[in-house]
Design a protein around this motif. Sequence first.
Motif, PDB file in Angstrom:
ATOM      1  N   ILE A  81       0.933  -1.274   0.122  1.00 22.61           N
ATOM      2  CA  ILE A  81       0.020  -0.119  -0.098  1.00 22.61           C
ATOM      3  C   ILE A  81       0.812   1.210  -0.081  1.00 22.61           C
ATOM      4  O   ILE A  81       0.608   2.316  -0.638  1.00 22.61           O
ATOM      5  CB  ILE A  81      -0.963   0.082   1.218  1.00 22.61           C
ATOM      6  N   LEU A  82       1.790   1.128   0.792  1.00 24.89           N
ATOM      7  CA  LEU A  82       2.859   2.286   0.876  1.00 24.89           C
ATOM      8  C   LEU A  82       3.614   2.772  -0.481  1.00 24.89           C
ATOM      9  O   LEU A  82       3.645   3.914  -0.978  1.00 24.89           O
ATOM     10  CB  LEU A  82       3.753   2.202   1.994  1.00 24.89           C
TER      11      LEU A  82
ATOM     12  N   CYS B   4       3.759   5.920  -5.452  1.00 28.62           N
ATOM     13  CA  CYS B   4       3.962   6.092  -7.035  1.00 28.62           C
ATOM     14  C   CYS B   4       2.731   6.650  -7.586  1.00 28.62           C
ATOM     15  O   CYS B   4       2.484   6.600  -9.008  1.00 28.62           O
ATOM     16  CB  CYS B   4       3.762   4.416  -7.598  1.00 28.62           C
ATOM     17  N   LYS B   5       2.098   7.293  -6.806  1.00 28.40           N
ATOM     18  CA  LYS B   5       1.100   8.438  -7.490  1.00 28.40           C
ATOM     19  C   LYS B   5       1.552   9.494  -8.379  1.00 28.40           C
ATOM     20  O   LYS B   5       2.775   9.833  -7.933  1.00 28.40           O
ATOM     21  CB  LYS B   5       0.140   9.012  -6.171  1.00 28.40           C
TER      22      LYS B   5
ATOM     23  N   ILE C 263     -10.249  10.935 -12.712  1.00 24.91           N
ATOM     24  CA  ILE C 263     -10.187  10.472 -11.375  1.00 24.91           C
ATOM     25  C   ILE C 263     -11.350  10.232 -10.919  1.00 24.91           C
ATOM     26  O   ILE C 263     -11.925   9.192 -10.273  1.00 24.91           O
ATOM     27  CB  ILE C 263      -9.243  11.474 -10.714  1.00 24.91           C
ATOM     28  N   PHE C 264     -12.259  11.193 -11.186  1.00 24.14           N
ATOM     29  CA  PHE C 264     -13.756  11.013 -10.836  1.00 24.14           C
ATOM     30  C   PHE C 264     -14.433   9.719 -11.523  1.00 24.14           C
ATOM     31  O   PHE C 264     -15.287   8.998 -10.607  1.00 24.14           O
ATOM     32  CB  PHE C 264     -14.420  12.263 -11.143  1.00 24.14           C
TER      33      PHE C 264
ATOM     34  N   ILE D 225      -7.244  16.439  -5.851  1.00 23.67           N
ATOM     35  CA  ILE D 225      -8.082  15.378  -6.396  1.00 23.67           C
ATOM     36  C   ILE D 225      -7.314  14.332  -6.603  1.00 23.67           C
ATOM     37  O   ILE D 225      -6.341  14.547  -7.528  1.00 23.67           O
ATOM     38  CB  ILE D 225      -9.064  15.627  -7.356  1.00 23.67           C
ATOM     39  N   TYR D 226      -7.491  12.902  -6.158  1.00 16.15           N
ATOM     40  CA  TYR D 226      -6.561  12.029  -6.335  1.00 16.15           C
ATOM     41  C   TYR D 226      -7.275  10.689  -5.891  1.00 16.15           C
ATOM     42  O   TYR D 226      -8.175  10.390  -5.286  1.00 16.15           O
ATOM     43  CB  TYR D 226      -5.300  12.092  -5.331  1.00 16.15           C
ATOM     44  N   ASP D 227      -6.755   9.765  -6.522  1.00 14.51           N
ATOM     45  CA  ASP D 227      -7.213   8.075  -6.428  1.00 14.51           C
ATOM     46  C   ASP D 227      -5.750   7.595  -6.121  1.00 14.51           C
ATOM     47  O   ASP D 227      -4.807   8.053  -5.769  1.00 14.51           O
ATOM     48  CB  ASP D 227      -7.903   7.654  -7.662  1.00 14.51           C
ATOM     49  N   ASP D 228      -5.608   6.201  -6.275  1.00 15.00           N
ATOM     50  CA  ASP D 228      -4.495   5.362  -5.906  1.00 15.00           C
ATOM     51  C   ASP D 228      -3.324   5.655  -6.752  1.00 15.00           C
ATOM     52  O   ASP D 228      -2.152   5.462  -6.210  1.00 15.00           O
ATOM     53  CB  ASP D 228      -4.757   3.911  -5.710  1.00 15.00           C
TER      54      ASP D 228
END
Length: 137
Positions: free
Chosen positions: A12-13, A18-19, A32-33, A102-105
Amino acid sequence: MKNRTLIFGLLILLMASCKKQQEPTIENINTIFQTKDFNIEFRMDEDHTYRLGFREGYVSFFSNAKTQRNVISYDEAIATNALIQNQFNQRTQDENDPEIAIYDDFNEVSFRASGFENELYNLLKELNLEYVPIKKK
Protein backbone atom coordinates in the motif's frame (compact mmCIF):
# COMPACT_ATOMS: atom_id res chain seq x y z
CA MET A 1 0.00 -13.59 9.73
CA LYS A 2 2.19 -10.64 10.81
CA ASN A 3 4.34 -11.08 7.71
CA ARG A 4 1.27 -10.83 5.46
CA THR A 5 0.17 -7.67 7.22
CA LEU A 6 3.64 -6.17 6.89
CA ILE A 7 3.85 -7.07 3.18
CA PHE A 8 0.36 -5.71 2.55
CA GLY A 9 1.24 -2.47 4.37
CA LEU A 10 4.44 -2.07 2.37
CA LEU A 11 2.53 -2.71 -0.86
CA ILE A 12 0.00 0.00 0.00
CA LEU A 13 2.82 2.41 0.88
CA LEU A 14 4.57 1.63 -2.40
CA MET A 15 1.35 2.19 -4.39
CA ALA A 16 0.72 5.50 -2.64
CA SER A 17 4.25 6.69 -3.29
CA CYS A 18 3.84 5.91 -7.00
CA LYS A 19 1.00 8.38 -7.40
CA LYS A 20 1.56 10.38 -10.56
CA GLN A 21 1.05 14.15 -10.45
CA GLN A 22 -1.11 15.04 -13.46
CA GLU A 23 -1.51 18.41 -15.13
CA PRO A 24 -4.46 20.36 -13.69
CA THR A 25 -7.03 19.91 -16.45
CA ILE A 26 -10.75 19.13 -16.35
CA GLU A 27 -10.06 15.95 -18.34
CA ASN A 28 -7.55 14.68 -15.76
CA ILE A 29 -9.91 15.54 -12.90
CA ASN A 30 -12.80 13.74 -14.60
CA THR A 31 -10.59 10.69 -15.20
CA ILE A 32 -10.04 10.48 -11.43
CA PHE A 33 -13.76 11.07 -10.73
CA GLN A 34 -14.65 8.19 -13.07
CA THR A 35 -12.82 5.73 -10.82
CA LYS A 36 -15.60 6.30 -8.22
CA ASP A 37 -12.96 5.67 -5.52
CA PHE A 38 -11.17 8.96 -4.95
CA ASN A 39 -10.50 11.77 -2.48
CA ILE A 40 -10.73 15.53 -2.59
CA GLU A 41 -8.53 17.38 -0.11
CA PHE A 42 -8.99 21.02 0.75
CA ARG A 43 -5.57 21.97 2.14
CA MET A 44 -6.38 25.25 3.86
CA ASP A 45 -2.95 25.64 5.46
CA GLU A 46 -0.24 23.45 6.98
CA ASP A 47 -2.38 22.56 9.98
CA HIS A 48 -5.89 22.38 8.50
CA THR A 49 -7.07 19.96 5.86
CA TYR A 50 -10.57 18.81 5.02
CA ARG A 51 -10.97 15.63 2.99
CA LEU A 52 -13.95 14.16 1.20
CA GLY A 53 -13.50 10.49 0.37
CA PHE A 54 -15.80 8.88 -2.20
CA ARG A 55 -16.23 5.14 -2.47
CA GLU A 56 -19.02 2.76 -3.45
CA GLY A 57 -21.85 5.29 -3.13
CA TYR A 58 -20.61 6.75 0.16
CA VAL A 59 -18.93 10.01 1.02
CA SER A 60 -16.73 10.35 4.09
CA PHE A 61 -15.77 13.72 5.48
CA PHE A 62 -12.53 13.99 7.43
CA SER A 63 -11.60 17.12 9.34
CA ASN A 64 -9.22 17.87 12.18
CA ALA A 65 -12.18 17.58 14.57
CA LYS A 66 -14.21 14.58 13.41
CA THR A 67 -14.98 12.00 10.72
CA GLN A 68 -18.45 11.51 9.25
CA ARG A 69 -19.92 9.21 6.60
CA ASN A 70 -23.11 9.31 4.50
CA VAL A 71 -24.64 7.77 1.42
CA ILE A 72 -24.24 10.10 -1.57
CA SER A 73 -26.89 10.63 -4.22
CA TYR A 74 -26.33 11.39 -7.88
CA ASP A 75 -27.40 15.02 -7.35
CA GLU A 76 -24.95 15.38 -4.46
CA ALA A 77 -22.16 13.98 -6.63
CA ILE A 78 -23.06 16.54 -9.30
CA ALA A 79 -22.95 19.33 -6.66
CA THR A 80 -19.48 18.17 -5.60
CA ASN A 81 -18.34 18.16 -9.22
CA ALA A 82 -19.77 21.68 -9.68
CA LEU A 83 -17.82 23.00 -6.68
CA ILE A 84 -14.57 21.59 -8.08
CA GLN A 85 -15.27 22.88 -11.58
CA ASN A 86 -16.13 26.35 -10.25
CA GLN A 87 -12.94 26.51 -8.19
CA PHE A 88 -10.88 25.12 -11.06
CA ASN A 89 -12.17 27.92 -13.28
CA GLN A 90 -11.10 30.45 -10.61
CA ARG A 91 -7.74 28.86 -9.77
CA THR A 92 -4.80 31.05 -8.84
CA GLN A 93 -1.02 30.87 -8.87
CA ASP A 94 -0.67 32.36 -5.37
CA GLU A 95 1.29 30.00 -3.12
CA ASN A 96 -0.54 31.46 -0.10
CA ASP A 97 -3.95 30.32 -1.36
CA PRO A 98 -5.40 26.99 -0.21
CA GLU A 99 -4.76 23.98 -2.40
CA ILE A 100 -7.37 21.56 -3.71
CA ALA A 101 -6.09 18.08 -4.53
CA ILE A 102 -8.14 15.38 -6.26
CA TYR A 103 -6.57 11.94 -6.22
CA ASP A 104 -7.07 8.21 -6.46
CA ASP A 105 -4.56 5.44 -5.81
CA PHE A 106 -2.50 6.28 -8.90
CA ASN A 107 -3.08 9.88 -9.99
CA GLU A 108 -3.34 13.31 -8.41
CA VAL A 109 -4.38 16.70 -9.76
CA SER A 110 -3.89 19.76 -7.58
CA PHE A 111 -4.41 23.48 -7.98
CA ARG A 112 -4.71 26.58 -5.83
CA ALA A 113 -7.92 28.53 -5.30
CA SER A 114 -9.18 31.11 -2.85
CA GLY A 115 -12.44 32.06 -1.25
CA PHE A 116 -14.15 28.68 -1.46
CA GLU A 117 -14.85 28.17 2.24
CA ASN A 118 -18.52 29.24 1.90
CA GLU A 119 -19.01 26.95 -1.10
CA LEU A 120 -17.47 24.08 0.85
CA TYR A 121 -19.75 24.84 3.80
CA ASN A 122 -22.82 24.83 1.50
CA LEU A 123 -21.76 21.56 -0.12
CA LEU A 124 -21.27 19.87 3.24
CA LYS A 125 -24.69 21.11 4.33
CA GLU A 126 -26.20 19.59 1.17
CA LEU A 127 -24.35 16.32 1.90
CA ASN A 128 -25.71 16.36 5.49
CA LEU A 129 -22.19 16.60 6.89
CA GLU A 130 -21.23 18.94 9.70
CA TYR A 131 -18.69 21.58 8.78
CA VAL A 132 -16.13 22.29 11.50
CA PRO A 133 -14.65 25.74 10.85
CA ILE A 134 -10.97 26.42 11.37
CA LYS A 135 -10.31 28.20 14.62
CA LYS A 136 -8.32 31.32 13.94
CA LYS A 137 -5.34 31.95 16.24
